[in-house]
Write a protein that holds these residues in place. Structure first.
Motif, mmCIF file in Angstrom:
data_model
loop_
_atom_site.group_PDB
_atom_site.id
_atom_site.type_symbol
_atom_site.label_atom_id
_atom_site.label_comp_id
_atom_site.label_asym_id
_atom_site.label_seq_id
_atom_site.Cartn_x
_atom_site.Cartn_y
_atom_site.Cartn_z
ATOM 1 N N ASP A 373 32.401 10.752 -37.248
ATOM 2 C CA ASP A 373 31.283 10.130 -36.546
ATOM 3 C C ASP A 373 30.738 11.039 -35.463
ATOM 4 O O ASP A 373 29.607 10.934 -35.063
ATOM 5 C CB ASP A 373 31.736 8.832 -35.879
ATOM 6 N N SER A 376 33.907 9.451 -31.978
ATOM 7 C CA SER A 376 34.895 8.395 -32.118
ATOM 8 C C SER A 376 36.173 8.730 -31.381
ATOM 9 O O SER A 376 36.370 9.844 -30.911
ATOM 10 C CB SER A 376 35.192 8.205 -33.606
ATOM 11 N N SER A 435 29.697 5.638 -36.665
ATOM 12 C CA SER A 435 28.321 6.131 -36.542
ATOM 13 C C SER A 435 27.578 6.016 -37.865
ATOM 14 O O SER A 435 26.373 5.763 -37.892
ATOM 15 C CB SER A 435 28.318 7.589 -36.061
ATOM 16 N N PRO A 475 22.115 6.283 -27.890
ATOM 17 C CA PRO A 475 23.145 7.166 -28.432
ATOM 18 C C PRO A 475 24.011 7.755 -27.334
ATOM 19 O O PRO A 475 23.648 7.749 -26.158
ATOM 20 C CB PRO A 475 22.323 8.263 -29.132
ATOM 21 N N GLN A 476 25.158 8.289 -27.745
ATOM 22 C CA GLN A 476 26.044 8.917 -26.765
ATOM 23 C C GLN A 476 25.391 10.172 -26.189
ATOM 24 O O GLN A 476 25.479 10.431 -24.999
ATOM 25 C CB GLN A 476 27.376 9.275 -27.420
ATOM 26 N N ASP A 556 26.090 3.428 -28.434
ATOM 27 C CA ASP A 556 27.131 4.397 -28.788
ATOM 28 C C ASP A 556 27.806 4.852 -27.504
ATOM 29 O O ASP A 556 27.557 5.942 -27.008
ATOM 30 C CB ASP A 556 26.508 5.574 -29.540
ATOM 31 N N ILE A 586 29.886 1.135 -30.148
ATOM 32 C CA ILE A 586 30.975 2.048 -30.493
ATOM 33 C C ILE A 586 31.746 2.273 -29.201
ATOM 34 O O ILE A 586 31.232 2.832 -28.237
ATOM 35 C CB ILE A 586 30.436 3.372 -31.057
#
Length: 636
Positions: A373, A376, A435, A475-476, A556, A586
């Motif tokens: 991903d 993770s 993801s 998103p991250q 995320d 996530i």
């Protein structure tokens, strides 16, 4: 070992190039016809000058008639003025058409590129796409606006010149025509070579552009690891590859031009020798020989122009093929002809039914990492995550289970039901499929089998735009565009007012640092947000999601790049944002999973645990391992 997937490129017939260009010229047929009319006027005017030369010699010089000579000179000047005016109109119209066609091609290509999924860009480097988009279309613009016009004008001059030569002396014209095959032969033979080599040369230039894009994008890493010398060497290698590819093209073009010039002048010399003997024998007049010479020189010059321009046209043909390949790349996410509609008030209920998905055709090396991903929880000795998987196209599912035996599956028979407004955390090791699940929910890839439903409607039966308008993604690695703060925040809701943007930024705790910028919300953030810290980027991304106000949130680990103080502030903003919205997170940290209504533990594309934190600590050994190695450690 399986071969790494290559970009899927449709076969393009070389005969398809001219009709393809013609399709872009069709809307401007009026200007094309007008340009051709002026082209004929200009060319025929120049050809008529040959008769002026004949009259000057026979009725002016040889008869010693000054008044007649003056009349002929005035006629020549009038013809020249007419030809020059026609040249101006033709040049203006053809140049305009070149610019317009190039602009239309860029618009069409860009429109098509926006329809291609992220999977396409994982297979073909962005620099290569940019090279085709800019360099190839610019070359085509030059050809349509200049080279093609020159070739057409030269062709008209050749045909008209030969006709006028035949009227002047049929015998000498026959001698000239005998030389035509000798001249046309090299044009066709070497022109084909130039076209093939030009295509290879453009490919090498595309590779060069891709390398430059990659190294400059990652300039911090390049300089941090003192990799400049190696990159110079690698860049030099690619530059030399471009040069090597160009050498063959240059050689054949040079041979072509020199051969055509030599054969043309040789033919003229032989014809002049024959004509001089005819003048001495009284078969033709000196004026007729002069006119014939004038036409012969015009024809020879036009043939030389054609031979020179043919190289540019063949080069553009190679570039055009690359553009056609790009624009004819199949859209890998099928578009439904009659998409279904969602209810006006989307509740945000999600249901995955026996979902299976794989990034197929990996080689053994990439398979171990590309399934990751990229963000993770990692166990001890787990592979380093890679952020750029290389998926390939997968046909639309028929809900069969033919893929059950596929060992490359990232998602394996996933069955999940998420209620409207539920807050669900996803945890799992690298490669668990978290993801990928986010990507599938937004339908960036096509399922191998199974279905995903939003409010009871199969997302495959919705238009991609309708579906994706229901999600707000944080998103991250926050995405910041090279524009102002204002435009970055209202990216997901372009009609939002500046006050709406400010309120979203206040809620995301971003207003406090934005107001410190000299230009406030109009501050230019630089390419990929280089002027912002990681935490600031993330708060801008969260403000964007808050402003979008969509029924489903995909987070995320949206607070991973924040310091402790900022994280607490943003968590408060996210808590209020998530009220009444379906949220998938996530999760990497204990604080995130504790606040979730339900936690799903993923392992190799399957749900191996479901429940609250306390329940999973009792029932799931894998979750306890995550909690001890990652979740609890991060929150100490």
């Amino acid at each position: 070992m399986a071969e790494r997937a290559k970009p899927v490129q449709p076969h393009v017939s070389k005969r398809a190039v001219l009709p393809w260009i013609g399709a872009f010229l069709k809307p401007y047929r009026g200007k094309v016809i007008t340009a051709i009319i002026f082209l004929f006027i200009g060319s025929l005017a120049w050809l008529s000058l040959g008769q002026g030369v004949r009259l000057m010699v026979d009725e002016g010089f040889l008869k010693d008639n000054g008044s007649r000579l003056n009349e002929i000179i005035m006629l020549v000047i009038a013809i020249t003025a007419l030809s020059s005016s026609a040249i101006f109109c033709r040049f203006y119209l053809m140049t305009w058409l070149g610019e317009r066609v190039s602009a239309d091609i860029r618009l069409k290509v860009y429109d098509h590129l926006l329809k291609l999924s992220p999977g396409f860009y994982a297979k073909l480097r962005t620099g290569e796409v940019i090279s085709r988009f800019t360099a190839d279309s610019t070359l085509l613009q030059s050809v349509v606006g200049s080279s093609l016009s020159m070739a057409l004008r030269a062709s008209v001059t050749v045909i008209g010149g030969i006709v006028m030569m035949a009227i002047t002396s049929f015998k000498m014209t026959g001698l000239v025509l005998l030389a035509v095959p000798m001249v046309l032969g090299p044009i066709f033979f070497f022109g084909r070579k130039v076209r093939d080599l030009s295509r290879k040369s453009q490919d090498k230039v595309g590779d060069l552009g891709a390398y430059v894009d990659e190294t400059l994008h990652e300039i911090h890493t390049v300089q941090a690891y003192c990799h400049e010398e190696q990159d110079r060497a690698l860049f030099n290698h690619r530059v030399e590859a471009v040069m090597d590819a160009a050498k063959g093209r240059i050689k054949y073009r040079s041979i072509l031009i020199s051969l055509v010039m030599f054969l043309s002048i040789l033919a003229i010399a032989v014809v002049v020798w024959v004509g001089a003997h005819d003048v001495m024998s009284g078969a033709i007049s000196a004026g007729e020989l002069s006119a014939f010479m004038f036409y012969a020189v015009m024809v020879a010059g036009s043939v030389a122009t054609i031979s020179e321009v043919i190289g540019e046209i063949q080069r553009a043909a190679g570039a055009t093929e690359r553009l056609i390949e790009l624009i004819e790349t199949p859209i890998d996410i099928p578009i439904v002809e009659n998409p279904l509609k969602l209810t006006s008030a989307v509740r945000g209920e999600l249901e995955l039914k026996d979902v299976r998905f794989s990034y197929s055709k990996f080689d053994d090396t990439s398979r171990a990492t590309e399934l990751s991903d990229g963000n993770s929880l990692e166990l001890v000795d787990s592979p380093e995550p890679i952020h750029s998987p290389e998926p390939v196209e997968s046909p639309e599912s028929d809900n069969s289970h033919a893929s059950v035996a596929n060992n490359n599956e990232v998602i394996r028979g996933l069955n999940i039901h998420i209620k409207p407004g539920e807050r669900v955390a996803l945890v799992g090791a690298s490669g668990a499929g978290k993801s990928t699940l986010f990507e599938l929910l937004q339908r960036f890839y096509v399922l191998d089998s199974g279905s995903i439903e939003l409010d009871g409607v199969d997302i495959a039966k919705l238009s991609p735009q309708t579906l994706r308008q229901q999600y707000a993604l944080v998103p991250q690695e926050s995405v910041i565009f090279a524009t102002s703060v204002l435009e970055n925040v209202r990216y997901g809701r372009i009609e939002a007012s500046e006050d709406d943007v400010k309120q979203a930024c206040i809620a995301a705790k971003a207003d406090e640092f934005i107001t410190e910028f000299s230009d406030g919300y109009q501050t230019y953030l630089g390419e990929r947000g280089v002027r912002l810290s990681g935490g600031q980027k993330q708060r801008i991304a969260i403000a964007r999601a808050i402003l979008a106000d969509r029924p489903i949130l995909l987070l995320d680990e949206a607070t991973s790049a924040l310091d402790a103080v900022s994280e607490q502030k943003v968590k408060q903003a996210l808590d209020s944002l998530m009220v009444g919205k379906t949220t998938l997170i996530i999760a990497h940290r204990l604080a995130t999973v504790i606040n979730a209504d339900r936690i799903l533990v993923l392992d190799k594309g399957q749900v191996v645990g479901s429940g609250t934190h306390a329940e999973l600590m009792q029932s799931s050994e894998l979750y306890r391992e995550f909690a001890s190695l990652q979740l609890l450690t991060d929150d100490k």
